[in-house]
Design an enzyme around this catalytic site. Structure first.
Site, PDB file in Angstrom:
ATOM      1  N   HIS A  29       0.828  -1.200   0.000  1.00  0.00           N
ATOM      2  CA  HIS A  29       0.000   0.000   0.000  1.00  0.00           C
ATOM      3  C   HIS A  29       0.866   1.256   0.000  1.00  0.00           C
ATOM      4  O   HIS A  29       2.058   1.204   0.337  1.00  0.00           O
ATOM      5  CB  HIS A  29      -0.890   0.058   1.253  1.00  0.00           C
ATOM      6  CG  HIS A  29      -1.677  -1.179   1.516  1.00  0.00           C
ATOM      7  ND1 HIS A  29      -2.867  -1.466   0.878  1.00  0.00           N
ATOM      8  CD2 HIS A  29      -1.455  -2.225   2.366  1.00  0.00           C
ATOM      9  CE1 HIS A  29      -3.340  -2.615   1.326  1.00  0.00           C
ATOM     10  NE2 HIS A  29      -2.502  -3.094   2.229  1.00  0.00           N
ATOM     11  N   ARG A 120     -11.062  -3.472  -5.528  1.00  0.00           N
ATOM     12  CA  ARG A 120     -11.087  -4.169  -4.248  1.00  0.00           C
ATOM     13  C   ARG A 120     -12.338  -3.818  -3.456  1.00  0.00           C
ATOM     14  O   ARG A 120     -12.773  -2.664  -3.430  1.00  0.00           O
ATOM     15  CB  ARG A 120      -9.856  -3.789  -3.421  1.00  0.00           C
ATOM     16  CG  ARG A 120      -9.672  -4.612  -2.150  1.00  0.00           C
ATOM     17  CD  ARG A 120      -8.570  -4.037  -1.293  1.00  0.00           C
ATOM     18  NE  ARG A 120      -8.098  -4.977  -0.271  1.00  0.00           N
ATOM     19  CZ  ARG A 120      -7.608  -4.605   0.898  1.00  0.00           C
ATOM     20  NH1 ARG A 120      -7.517  -3.319   1.219  1.00  0.00           N
ATOM     21  NH2 ARG A 120      -7.195  -5.504   1.771  1.00  0.00           N
ATOM     22  N   ARG A 126     -15.045  -3.444  10.589  1.00  0.00           N
ATOM     23  CA  ARG A 126     -14.244  -2.522  11.388  1.00  0.00           C
ATOM     24  C   ARG A 126     -13.355  -1.634  10.520  1.00  0.00           C
ATOM     25  O   ARG A 126     -12.808  -0.637  10.991  1.00  0.00           O
ATOM     26  CB  ARG A 126     -13.382  -3.305  12.376  1.00  0.00           C
ATOM     27  CG  ARG A 126     -12.453  -4.296  11.735  1.00  0.00           C
ATOM     28  CD  ARG A 126     -11.729  -5.147  12.758  1.00  0.00           C
ATOM     29  NE  ARG A 126     -11.021  -6.266  12.166  1.00  0.00           N
ATOM     30  CZ  ARG A 126      -9.845  -6.186  11.586  1.00  0.00           C
ATOM     31  NH1 ARG A 126      -9.232  -5.016  11.513  1.00  0.00           N
ATOM     32  NH2 ARG A 126      -9.265  -7.257  11.073  1.00  0.00           N
ATOM     33  N   ASP A 245       2.352  -6.747   2.415  1.00  0.00           N
ATOM     34  CA  ASP A 245       1.321  -5.931   3.069  1.00  0.00           C
ATOM     35  C   ASP A 245       1.899  -4.679   3.737  1.00  0.00           C
ATOM     36  O   ASP A 245       1.279  -4.105   4.625  1.00  0.00           O
ATOM     37  CB  ASP A 245       0.513  -6.741   4.086  1.00  0.00           C
ATOM     38  CG  ASP A 245      -0.767  -6.019   4.512  1.00  0.00           C
ATOM     39  OD1 ASP A 245      -1.371  -5.334   3.673  1.00  0.00           O
ATOM     40  OD2 ASP A 245      -1.151  -6.113   5.693  1.00  0.00           O
TER      41      ASP A 245
END
Length: 289
Positions: A29, A120, A126, A245
Protein backbone atom coordinates in the site's frame (compact mmCIF):
# COMPACT_ATOMS: atom_id res chain seq x y z
CA UNK A 1 -2.18 9.27 12.92
CA UNK A 2 -4.26 7.35 15.45
CA UNK A 3 -2.75 7.18 18.92
CA UNK A 4 -2.53 3.37 18.84
CA UNK A 5 -1.20 3.18 15.29
CA UNK A 6 1.90 1.02 14.82
CA UNK A 7 4.44 2.68 12.55
CA UNK A 8 6.08 0.40 10.00
CA UNK A 9 9.44 -1.16 10.88
CA UNK A 10 12.17 1.52 10.60
CA UNK A 11 14.98 -0.91 9.74
CA UNK A 12 13.70 -4.23 8.37
CA UNK A 13 16.24 -7.05 8.28
CA UNK A 14 17.89 -8.13 5.06
CA UNK A 15 16.29 -11.42 4.01
CA UNK A 16 18.42 -14.53 3.73
CA UNK A 17 16.06 -15.83 1.05
CA UNK A 18 16.72 -14.25 -2.35
CA UNK A 19 13.53 -14.01 -4.41
CA UNK A 20 13.85 -15.24 -8.00
CA UNK A 21 14.61 -12.63 -10.68
CA UNK A 22 11.52 -10.65 -11.59
CA UNK A 23 9.75 -11.36 -8.28
CA UNK A 24 6.58 -9.39 -7.51
CA UNK A 25 5.36 -8.20 -4.11
CA UNK A 26 1.68 -8.55 -4.98
CA UNK A 27 0.13 -6.78 -1.99
CA UNK A 28 1.39 -3.48 -0.58
CA UNK A 29 0.00 0.00 0.00
CA UNK A 30 0.81 3.69 -0.05
CA UNK A 31 -0.58 6.10 2.55
CA UNK A 32 -0.53 9.75 1.56
CA UNK A 33 1.48 11.68 2.43
CA UNK A 34 -1.61 13.26 3.89
CA UNK A 35 -0.69 16.84 3.07
CA UNK A 36 -0.52 15.90 -0.64
CA UNK A 37 -3.15 13.16 -0.83
CA UNK A 38 -5.62 13.76 2.03
CA UNK A 39 -7.21 10.80 3.76
CA UNK A 40 -10.92 10.22 3.18
CA UNK A 41 -13.27 12.04 5.57
CA UNK A 42 -15.26 8.81 6.05
CA UNK A 43 -12.18 6.74 6.94
CA UNK A 44 -12.27 4.44 9.96
CA UNK A 45 -8.58 4.91 10.77
CA UNK A 46 -5.86 7.50 10.25
CA UNK A 47 -2.48 5.92 9.44
CA UNK A 48 1.05 7.22 9.46
CA UNK A 49 2.26 8.57 6.13
CA UNK A 50 3.92 5.84 4.06
CA UNK A 51 4.62 7.15 0.59
CA UNK A 52 5.87 5.76 -2.68
CA UNK A 53 9.54 6.53 -2.12
CA UNK A 54 9.58 4.49 1.07
CA UNK A 55 7.72 1.66 -0.66
CA UNK A 56 10.15 1.57 -3.58
CA UNK A 57 13.14 1.59 -1.22
CA UNK A 58 11.68 -1.38 0.66
CA UNK A 59 10.99 -3.21 -2.61
CA UNK A 60 14.65 -2.92 -3.55
CA UNK A 61 15.86 -3.82 -0.05
CA UNK A 62 13.82 -7.04 -0.03
CA UNK A 63 15.03 -8.06 -3.49
CA UNK A 64 11.82 -7.64 -5.48
CA UNK A 65 11.54 -6.29 -9.01
CA UNK A 66 7.90 -5.20 -9.07
CA UNK A 67 4.96 -4.29 -6.83
CA UNK A 68 1.18 -4.51 -6.88
CA UNK A 69 -0.11 -1.52 -4.93
CA UNK A 70 -3.54 -1.97 -3.39
CA UNK A 71 -5.74 1.01 -2.57
CA UNK A 72 -6.11 1.38 1.19
CA UNK A 73 -9.51 2.01 2.79
CA UNK A 74 -8.22 5.19 4.47
CA UNK A 75 -8.16 6.82 1.00
CA UNK A 76 -11.67 5.66 0.11
CA UNK A 77 -12.39 5.95 -3.62
CA UNK A 78 -9.83 8.73 -4.09
CA UNK A 79 -7.14 6.82 -5.97
CA UNK A 80 -4.77 9.76 -6.52
CA UNK A 81 -2.02 8.47 -4.20
CA UNK A 82 -2.20 5.07 -5.87
CA UNK A 83 -2.07 6.53 -9.38
CA UNK A 84 0.82 8.81 -8.43
CA UNK A 85 2.81 5.81 -7.19
CA UNK A 86 1.99 3.76 -10.28
CA UNK A 87 3.11 6.51 -12.63
CA UNK A 88 6.33 6.99 -10.69
CA UNK A 89 7.07 3.24 -10.83
CA UNK A 90 6.40 2.91 -14.53
CA UNK A 91 6.16 -0.71 -15.64
CA UNK A 92 7.47 -1.89 -12.27
CA UNK A 93 4.06 -1.57 -10.59
CA UNK A 94 0.41 -2.38 -11.12
CA UNK A 95 -2.52 -1.33 -8.99
CA UNK A 96 -5.83 -2.36 -7.45
CA UNK A 97 -8.24 0.54 -7.03
CA UNK A 98 -11.38 1.24 -5.02
CA UNK A 99 -14.18 2.74 -7.06
CA UNK A 100 -17.82 3.69 -6.66
CA UNK A 101 -20.79 2.77 -8.79
CA UNK A 102 -20.80 6.17 -10.50
CA UNK A 103 -17.36 5.72 -12.07
CA UNK A 104 -17.42 6.25 -15.82
CA UNK A 105 -15.82 4.25 -18.60
CA UNK A 106 -13.46 7.16 -19.28
CA UNK A 107 -12.35 7.24 -15.63
CA UNK A 108 -11.77 3.49 -15.69
CA UNK A 109 -9.74 3.91 -18.88
CA UNK A 110 -7.57 6.52 -17.13
CA UNK A 111 -6.97 4.14 -14.22
CA UNK A 112 -6.14 1.34 -16.65
CA UNK A 113 -3.61 3.54 -18.43
CA UNK A 114 -1.97 4.26 -15.08
CA UNK A 115 -1.61 0.53 -14.41
CA UNK A 116 -4.73 -0.45 -12.45
CA UNK A 117 -5.86 -4.01 -13.12
CA UNK A 118 -8.41 -4.71 -10.40
CA UNK A 119 -10.92 -3.31 -7.92
CA UNK A 120 -11.09 -4.17 -4.25
CA UNK A 121 -14.02 -4.66 -1.89
CA UNK A 122 -13.57 -4.89 1.86
CA UNK A 123 -16.00 -6.95 3.94
CA UNK A 124 -14.43 -6.26 7.33
CA UNK A 125 -16.89 -3.95 9.08
CA UNK A 126 -14.24 -2.52 11.39
CA UNK A 127 -12.32 -1.22 8.35
CA UNK A 128 -14.96 -0.22 5.80
CA UNK A 129 -18.66 -0.06 5.08
CA UNK A 130 -19.86 -3.01 3.00
CA UNK A 131 -20.57 -2.35 -0.65
CA UNK A 132 -24.14 -3.56 -1.33
CA UNK A 133 -24.10 -6.77 -3.36
CA UNK A 134 -26.01 -5.33 -6.30
CA UNK A 135 -23.61 -2.37 -6.48
CA UNK A 136 -20.62 -4.69 -6.43
CA UNK A 137 -22.09 -6.69 -9.31
CA UNK A 138 -22.63 -3.56 -11.39
CA UNK A 139 -19.06 -2.36 -10.75
CA UNK A 140 -17.76 -5.81 -11.69
CA UNK A 141 -19.72 -5.62 -14.93
CA UNK A 142 -18.07 -2.28 -15.73
CA UNK A 143 -14.50 -3.44 -15.13
CA UNK A 144 -14.91 -6.68 -17.08
CA UNK A 145 -14.46 -4.76 -20.32
CA UNK A 146 -10.93 -3.85 -19.19
CA UNK A 147 -9.99 -7.42 -18.26
CA UNK A 148 -9.75 -6.53 -14.58
CA UNK A 149 -10.39 -8.77 -11.60
CA UNK A 150 -12.10 -8.28 -8.24
CA UNK A 151 -10.15 -8.46 -4.97
CA UNK A 152 -12.13 -9.32 -1.83
CA UNK A 153 -11.19 -9.14 1.83
CA UNK A 154 -13.31 -11.06 4.32
CA UNK A 155 -13.05 -13.31 7.36
CA UNK A 156 -13.44 -17.08 7.24
CA UNK A 157 -16.84 -17.31 9.01
CA UNK A 158 -18.36 -15.01 6.37
CA UNK A 159 -17.43 -17.10 3.32
CA UNK A 160 -20.61 -19.18 3.36
CA UNK A 161 -22.73 -16.04 3.07
CA UNK A 162 -20.50 -14.30 0.52
CA UNK A 163 -19.53 -17.18 -1.75
CA UNK A 164 -22.67 -17.09 -3.94
CA UNK A 165 -22.01 -13.41 -4.65
CA UNK A 166 -18.36 -13.98 -5.50
CA UNK A 167 -19.08 -17.02 -7.66
CA UNK A 168 -21.63 -15.09 -9.73
CA UNK A 169 -19.18 -12.31 -10.63
CA UNK A 170 -18.06 -12.10 -14.28
CA UNK A 171 -14.41 -11.56 -13.29
CA UNK A 172 -11.67 -13.59 -11.64
CA UNK A 173 -11.76 -13.21 -7.83
CA UNK A 174 -8.60 -12.72 -5.78
CA UNK A 175 -8.96 -13.37 -2.05
CA UNK A 176 -6.83 -11.35 0.35
CA UNK A 177 -4.86 -13.24 3.02
CA UNK A 178 -6.43 -16.71 2.51
CA UNK A 179 -9.81 -15.43 3.69
CA UNK A 180 -8.40 -14.83 7.18
CA UNK A 181 -8.65 -18.36 8.60
CA UNK A 182 -8.60 -18.90 12.36
CA UNK A 183 -5.16 -20.49 12.71
CA UNK A 184 -6.08 -21.92 16.09
CA UNK A 185 -8.70 -24.16 14.48
CA UNK A 186 -6.20 -25.88 12.17
CA UNK A 187 -6.08 -26.65 8.47
CA UNK A 188 -8.61 -29.46 8.81
CA UNK A 189 -11.35 -27.25 10.26
CA UNK A 190 -14.51 -26.99 8.13
CA UNK A 191 -14.01 -23.24 7.64
CA UNK A 192 -10.66 -23.61 5.89
CA UNK A 193 -11.76 -26.76 4.12
CA UNK A 194 -14.71 -24.79 2.69
CA UNK A 195 -12.24 -22.27 1.29
CA UNK A 196 -10.17 -25.08 -0.28
CA UNK A 197 -13.31 -26.60 -1.80
CA UNK A 198 -14.29 -23.26 -3.30
CA UNK A 199 -10.89 -22.84 -4.94
CA UNK A 200 -11.03 -26.41 -6.21
CA UNK A 201 -14.48 -25.96 -7.70
CA UNK A 202 -13.95 -22.50 -9.20
CA UNK A 203 -10.86 -22.11 -11.36
CA UNK A 204 -11.29 -18.31 -11.43
CA UNK A 205 -10.55 -17.94 -7.69
CA UNK A 206 -7.04 -16.94 -6.58
CA UNK A 207 -5.63 -16.51 -3.08
CA UNK A 208 -2.91 -14.37 -1.55
CA UNK A 209 -0.94 -16.48 0.94
CA UNK A 210 -0.01 -13.33 2.81
CA UNK A 211 -0.26 -11.61 6.19
CA UNK A 212 0.86 -14.31 8.63
CA UNK A 213 1.55 -11.46 11.05
CA UNK A 214 -2.22 -10.85 11.22
CA UNK A 215 -3.18 -14.50 11.57
CA UNK A 216 -0.50 -15.99 13.80
CA UNK A 217 -1.17 -16.87 17.42
CA UNK A 218 2.49 -17.69 18.06
CA UNK A 219 4.10 -14.50 16.73
CA UNK A 220 7.23 -14.23 14.59
CA UNK A 221 8.40 -16.11 12.60
CA UNK A 222 4.72 -17.10 12.24
CA UNK A 223 5.32 -20.81 11.77
CA UNK A 224 1.78 -21.68 12.88
CA UNK A 225 0.48 -20.08 9.66
CA UNK A 226 2.80 -22.08 7.36
CA UNK A 227 0.51 -25.17 7.08
CA UNK A 228 -2.28 -22.96 5.69
CA UNK A 229 0.02 -21.23 3.22
CA UNK A 230 1.70 -24.45 2.12
CA UNK A 231 -1.63 -26.20 1.60
CA UNK A 232 -2.75 -23.55 -0.87
CA UNK A 233 0.61 -23.20 -2.62
CA UNK A 234 0.92 -26.95 -3.20
CA UNK A 235 -2.76 -27.51 -4.05
CA UNK A 236 -3.20 -24.46 -6.31
CA UNK A 237 0.31 -23.52 -7.50
CA UNK A 238 -0.97 -21.52 -10.48
CA UNK A 239 -3.44 -19.37 -8.52
CA UNK A 240 -1.52 -18.10 -5.50
CA UNK A 241 0.17 -14.75 -4.88
CA UNK A 242 2.33 -13.33 -2.10
CA UNK A 243 2.66 -9.82 -0.70
CA UNK A 244 4.34 -8.19 2.28
CA UNK A 245 1.32 -5.93 3.07
CA UNK A 246 3.64 -3.00 3.85
CA UNK A 247 3.12 -0.74 5.78
CA UNK A 248 0.94 -3.26 7.63
CA UNK A 249 -2.19 -1.19 8.29
CA UNK A 250 -4.12 -1.75 11.50
CA UNK A 251 -1.65 -4.30 12.81
CA UNK A 252 -1.91 -4.82 16.55
CA UNK A 253 0.62 -5.99 19.10
CA UNK A 254 3.97 -6.03 17.31
CA UNK A 255 5.03 -4.47 14.02
CA UNK A 256 6.22 -6.97 11.42
CA UNK A 257 9.78 -7.13 10.15
CA UNK A 258 9.45 -7.37 6.37
CA UNK A 259 12.71 -9.29 6.09
CA UNK A 260 11.29 -11.99 8.38
CA UNK A 261 8.18 -12.20 6.18
CA UNK A 262 10.31 -12.77 3.08
CA UNK A 263 12.35 -15.44 4.85
CA UNK A 264 9.12 -17.30 5.58
CA UNK A 265 8.46 -17.89 1.85
CA UNK A 266 10.61 -21.03 1.41
CA UNK A 267 8.80 -22.66 4.33
CA UNK A 268 5.54 -22.84 2.36
CA UNK A 269 6.92 -22.66 -1.19
CA UNK A 270 9.82 -25.07 -0.66
CA UNK A 271 10.99 -25.63 -4.23
CA UNK A 272 12.38 -23.20 -6.84
CA UNK A 273 9.51 -24.15 -9.15
CA UNK A 274 6.85 -23.25 -6.56
CA UNK A 275 8.70 -20.06 -5.65
CA UNK A 276 8.81 -18.97 -9.27
CA UNK A 277 5.09 -19.62 -9.79
CA UNK A 278 4.18 -17.77 -6.57
CA UNK A 279 6.45 -14.76 -7.00
CA UNK A 280 6.93 -14.37 -10.76
CA UNK A 281 4.74 -16.38 -13.11
CA UNK A 282 1.38 -15.95 -11.38
CA UNK A 283 1.52 -12.19 -10.66
CA UNK A 284 2.99 -11.48 -14.08
CA UNK A 285 0.15 -13.39 -15.76
CA UNK A 286 -2.54 -11.70 -13.69
CA UNK A 287 -1.19 -8.12 -13.68
CA UNK A 288 1.16 -7.79 -16.64
CA UNK A 289 -0.24 -10.39 -19.03
Amino acid sequence: MDADWLVFHPNPSTPRFAPPPGAVDAHCHVFGPGDVFPYAPERKYTPCDAGKDQLFALRDHLGFARSVIVQATCHGTDNRALVDALRAAGDRARGVATVGEAITEAELADLHAAGVRGVRFNFLKRLADFTPHDVLRRIADKVTAFGWHVVVYFEAPDLAELQPLFTALPTPVVVDHMGRPDVGLGVGHPQFQAFIRWMAEDQTVWSKVSCPERLSLAGPPYDDVVPFQRTLVERFPDRVLWGADWPHPNLKGQMADDGVLVDQIPKFAPTPALQRKLLVDNPMRLYWG
